[in-house]
Write a protein that holds these residues in place. Structure first.
Motif, short mmCIF file in Angstrom:
data_model
loop_
_atom_site.label_atom_id
_atom_site.label_comp_id
_atom_site.label_asym_id
_atom_site.label_seq_id
_atom_site.Cartn_x
_atom_site.Cartn_y
_atom_site.Cartn_z
N TYR A 111 22.45 79.24 -35.01
CA TYR A 111 21.35 79.96 -34.37
C TYR A 111 20.94 81.15 -35.23
N TYR A 112 19.72 81.61 -35.01
CA TYR A 112 19.24 82.84 -35.64
C TYR A 112 18.19 83.44 -34.70
N PHE A 113 17.69 84.61 -35.05
CA PHE A 113 16.74 85.33 -34.19
C PHE A 113 15.42 85.57 -34.92
N GLU A 114 14.34 85.48 -34.17
CA GLU A 114 13.02 85.86 -34.67
C GLU A 114 12.61 87.15 -33.99
N LEU A 115 12.44 88.20 -34.78
CA LEU A 115 12.12 89.53 -34.26
C LEU A 115 10.63 89.80 -34.45
N ARG A 116 10.00 90.34 -33.43
CA ARG A 116 8.57 90.63 -33.51
C ARG A 116 8.28 92.07 -33.07
N SER A 117 7.31 92.67 -33.75
CA SER A 117 6.74 93.94 -33.32
C SER A 117 5.31 93.64 -32.86
N GLN A 118 4.51 94.66 -32.67
CA GLN A 118 3.11 94.44 -32.29
C GLN A 118 2.31 93.81 -33.43
N THR A 119 2.79 94.00 -34.68
CA THR A 119 1.97 93.58 -35.82
C THR A 119 2.69 92.66 -36.80
N ASP A 120 3.99 92.46 -36.64
CA ASP A 120 4.72 91.72 -37.67
C ASP A 120 5.88 90.94 -37.07
N ALA A 121 6.48 90.09 -37.89
CA ALA A 121 7.60 89.26 -37.44
C ALA A 121 8.50 88.95 -38.63
N THR A 122 9.78 88.77 -38.35
CA THR A 122 10.74 88.41 -39.40
C THR A 122 11.95 87.76 -38.76
N ASN A 140 3.51 85.84 -38.65
CA ASN A 140 4.27 84.73 -39.21
C ASN A 140 5.62 85.24 -39.67
N ALA A 141 6.70 84.68 -39.13
CA ALA A 141 8.04 85.09 -39.54
C ALA A 141 8.54 84.27 -40.72
N ARG A 142 7.98 83.08 -40.92
CA ARG A 142 8.51 82.21 -41.96
C ARG A 142 8.19 82.74 -43.36
N TYR A 143 9.06 82.41 -44.31
CA TYR A 143 8.85 82.83 -45.69
C TYR A 143 7.64 82.07 -46.26
N HIS A 144 6.77 82.81 -46.94
CA HIS A 144 5.47 82.23 -47.32
C HIS A 144 5.34 82.10 -48.84
N PRO A 145 4.32 81.35 -49.31
CA PRO A 145 4.22 81.02 -50.74
C PRO A 145 4.04 82.23 -51.65
#
Length: 419
Positions: free
Chosen positions: A387-398, A154-159
């Protein structure tokens, strides 16, 4: 909303004017406007020029608060970010005639039976279901619970992040206020200092309540998905903590503000913080009863472990130079340079109009550079682009660009039409 917009409407004026202070010594000789001098000052300068020098308002603070000005600026800066963050990440209603977040009418952690107070919220109209005002960058409490149970990215900011930010703001504000009181000397008893102090305390108390409420509601949602009795106990622990924060804040505010601070005729638009306490107590009791009798199937998931150590946001190195302008009808090529461990990148873009949804597309990898283009058919528009970018690795996203430490930056890039 502009602070004085609703004052005195729907029969909410007071016999001696619209001053809501119970202690007449705190009332401003300039009626309502005196309380908001610094607010209008900041708006006037920074809406006209966001890069305006802070020296102008610092002179005002120094004149008003003396040696306490610097610390009070820090306190106000942190406290005043709390409620905008709450309503960006979690918005019970989009109607400012229904939601008065400063004098919040509590919502239930349990699903609502009957008519919902915040009727434009998603069913079942409880705390976990409320949508963020910005669902593109923030995820709902229910949504994040599902992410945790599925161990998904999940890249979105969470509670939990939001609750932590609120706690940090309240802590920094409280520390700065304590320093301001030490250096205020003879100004501590001035109406201006006391007004600022009391409102800072109220905002910090509200923040502590909302942070606890978000954690309690997340634990409730995790219980619904897992049946873990231990996470139910965590939910109650957080909710009771939030209740105590509300009690302390409202008791402190009782002698400061009149018993009927109001901007309308219905209960949700009038009253005092202390009036809301029984409703929170009632909901805590209802949640206790629910957990004592609930028959949710236990899936064997250790839900407590999912929130015991909140996931830290990934900090991926990236670099992007935005284009100065685009030509309508032509592709807008974009490139993002990254470092390990980023494995894939998605481009999110839209016209600068909130009437439209964001679009996304995967970017093509070329070594440590990812490339993509916003198509010419889309750039053929009277609107600028963002625009913006969503970056992902094998285990995480931001996201890139991420929100900065004070949540005060623009979390996207904007490009204007070439004329």
């Amino acid at each position: 909303m502009e602070p004085l917009t609703f004052k005195g409407r729907e029969g909410s004026g007071h016999p001696n004017g619209r001053d809501a202070y119970a202690n007449q010594q705190l009332g401003s000789s300039k009626l309502d406007t005196g309380k908001f001098d610094i607010t209008y000052f900041l708006w006037g300068r920074h809406l006209y020029n966001p890069d305006a020098s802070p020296e102008a308002y610092r002179r005002y603070l120094k004149k008003t608060y003396g040696d306490a000005a610097e610390d009070l600026e820090i306190a106000l800066a942190n406290s005043s970010r709390i409620l905008p963050l709450v309503t960006t990440a979690w918005l019970p209603s989009a109607s400012n005639h229904s939601l008065w977040v400063e004098m919040f009418t509590p919502a239930s952690i349990l699903p609502v039976k009957g008519k919902a107070l915040y009727g434009d919220s998603p069913a079942p109209h409880n705390v976990s279901a409320f949508s963020p005002l910005d669902p593109q960058l923030f995820i709902s409490i229910d949504g994040y619970a599902q992410i945790l149970v599925k161990n998904a990215m999940n890249a979105r900011y969470h509670p939990l992040e939001v609750a932590q930010w609120i706690d940090e703001m309240a802590t920094q504000s409280s520390g700065a206020l304590a320093k301001a009181k030490k250096s205020a000397a003879g100004r501590m008893s001035s109406p201006a200092f006391r007004r600022a102090e009391q409102d800072i305390l109220i905002l910090n108390g509200l923040g502590s309540y909302f942070a606890a409420l978000f954690r309690a509601a997340l634990c409730y949602s995790l219980f619904q998905s897992t049946g873990d009795k231990k996470i139910a106990m965590e939910s109650l622990k957080f909710y009771r903590s939030g209740l105590e924060c509300w009690r302390a804040m409202s008791v402190q505010a009782k002698p400061v503000y009149v018993s009927d601070v109001s901007y309308g005729s219905t209960p949700s638009r009038r009253g005092h913080w202390i009036d809301r306490t029984p409703e929170i107590e009632k909901d805590v009791a209802a949640l206790e009863e629910y957990f004592a009798t609930a028959t949710v199937a236990d899936t064997g998931v250790n839900a407590v472990a999912l929130v015991a150590v909140p996931r830290k946001r990934a900090n991926f190195a990236a670099n992007h130079t935005p284009t100065e302008a685009f030509r309508p009808g032509s592709d807008l090529p974009l490139r993002l340079q990254v470092a390990e461990p980023v494995t894939e990148v998605f481009l999110w873009y839209r016209h600068v109009t909130q009437a439209e949804r964001w679009l996304s597309k995967p970017m093509e990898r070329r070594g440590q550079v990812f490339v993509a283009a916003i198509p010419g058919l889309y750039t053929q528009s009277p609107f600028p682009l963002q625009y913006y970018f969503e970056l992902r690795s094998q285990t995480d996203a931001t996201f890139f660009p991420p929100l900065n430490a004070t949540l005060s930056n623009q979390p996207y890039f904007a490009v204007y039409r070439r004329i």
